[in-house]
Design an enzyme around this catalytic site. Structure first.
Site, PDB file in Angstrom:
ATOM      1  N   HIS A 230      43.890  13.025  40.361  1.00 42.40           N
ATOM      2  CA  HIS A 230      43.615  14.102  41.326  1.00 42.40           C
ATOM      3  C   HIS A 230      42.147  14.535  41.231  1.00 42.40           C
ATOM      4  O   HIS A 230      41.458  14.646  42.258  1.00 42.40           O
ATOM      5  CB  HIS A 230      44.560  15.274  41.014  1.00 42.40           C
ATOM      6  CG  HIS A 230      44.386  16.473  41.871  1.00 42.40           C
ATOM      7  ND1 HIS A 230      45.298  16.826  42.841  1.00 42.40           N
ATOM      8  CD2 HIS A 230      43.422  17.434  41.906  1.00 42.40           C
ATOM      9  CE1 HIS A 230      44.895  17.951  43.425  1.00 42.40           C
ATOM     10  NE2 HIS A 230      43.766  18.336  42.880  1.00 42.40           N
ATOM     11  N   GLU A 231      41.657  14.768  40.007  1.00 46.07           N
ATOM     12  CA  GLU A 231      40.279  15.234  39.840  1.00 46.07           C
ATOM     13  C   GLU A 231      39.274  14.144  40.206  1.00 46.07           C
ATOM     14  O   GLU A 231      38.233  14.434  40.817  1.00 46.07           O
ATOM     15  CB  GLU A 231      40.044  15.745  38.415  1.00 46.07           C
ATOM     16  CG  GLU A 231      40.935  16.920  38.017  1.00 46.07           C
ATOM     17  CD  GLU A 231      40.968  18.077  39.000  1.00 46.07           C
ATOM     18  OE1 GLU A 231      39.955  18.336  39.693  1.00 46.07           O
ATOM     19  OE2 GLU A 231      42.011  18.746  39.092  1.00 46.07           O
TER      20      GLU A 231
ATOM     21  N   CYS B 128      46.862  22.144  44.533  1.00 45.64           N
ATOM     22  CA  CYS B 128      45.407  22.117  44.373  1.00 45.64           C
ATOM     23  C   CYS B 128      44.883  23.537  44.537  1.00 45.64           C
ATOM     24  O   CYS B 128      45.343  24.268  45.419  1.00 45.64           O
ATOM     25  CB  CYS B 128      44.799  21.196  45.436  1.00 45.64           C
ATOM     26  SG  CYS B 128      43.007  21.065  45.368  1.00 45.64           S
TER      27      CYS B 128
ATOM     28  N   HIS C 111      38.849  14.128  43.907  1.00 52.03           N
ATOM     29  CA  HIS C 111      37.965  15.199  44.385  1.00 52.03           C
ATOM     30  C   HIS C 111      36.511  14.737  44.414  1.00 52.03           C
ATOM     31  O   HIS C 111      35.785  14.992  45.370  1.00 52.03           O
ATOM     32  CB  HIS C 111      38.063  16.441  43.500  1.00 52.03           C
ATOM     33  CG  HIS C 111      39.113  17.410  43.917  1.00 52.03           C
ATOM     34  ND1 HIS C 111      39.151  17.973  45.167  1.00 52.03           N
ATOM     35  CD2 HIS C 111      40.165  17.931  43.238  1.00 52.03           C
ATOM     36  CE1 HIS C 111      40.187  18.799  45.245  1.00 52.03           C
ATOM     37  NE2 HIS C 111      40.816  18.788  44.085  1.00 52.03           N
TER      38      HIS C 111
END
Length: 184
Positions: A146-147, A104, A150
């Protein structure tokens, strides 16, 4: 984003938000204004992602609590996927769960084995408000998950458990970018 231009070519590289900053653990807000400020943000996010040599970047990684991310990421067949999603929703995950190395830009230089589905579907909008659906497999599916994490206030470290988490947190405390006492 200007039509026909290279994403990020007209953007400004912004400072990255690093682990320990509260903005990374706060849920982001829906975008309601699809105007020039959003277009500038997306341009800046592409410029920042490319400058940091990443494959994806969420708005809170540049200090903006808005639901938007950009990506330029290959899948496992080395097919390039390039784009952005505003107000993304992870609507489907499928396939097998694989533990693979994940890094990241907010934890520079570190990675840990993180479990993710090998298929993902995200729905959302373009910077101009057009609905889009993005489907990913393999590494690109990992990027999409993953995004989306976030934007919900999670970093991949939150998904790592056991000895892998202990090792990662030890590496974080020793990282040159880590500020003493900044972890929550």
């Amino acid at each position: 984003m200007r039509h026909g231009s290279i994403p990020g070519a007209h953007g400004r590289v912004r400072p990255l938000t690093l682990l320990g900053d509260p903005v990374l653990h706060a849920r982001c807000e829906d975008v309601t204004d699809f105007g020039p400020e959003l277009a500038r943000l997306v341009e800046d996010m592409f410029a920042t992602m490319y400058a940091a040599q990443g494959v994806g970047l969420a708005a809170n990684q540049v200090g903006e609590r808005l639901k938007v991310f950009v990506y330029d990421c290959p899948d496992d067949d080395d097919v390039r996927h390039l784009g952005h999603v505003v107000n993304p929703r992870l609507v489907e995950t499928d396939g097998i769960v694989l533990r693979g190395p994940e890094g990241c830009l907010s934890l520079p230089g570190l990675e840990a084995g993180t479990e993710r589905y090998d298929e993902a579907v995200v729905e959302g909008f373009t910077v101009t408000g057009e609905p889009i659906t993005v489907r990913g497999t393999g590494f690109f599916a990992r990027c999409l998950q993953h995004e989306c994490d976030h934007l919900e206030g999670l970093v991949y470290a939150d998904r790592v458990t056991g000895w892998r988490r202990r090792r990662l947190m030890h590496q974080v405390t020793r990282a040159s970018w880590h500020r003493a006492g900044s972890l929550t």
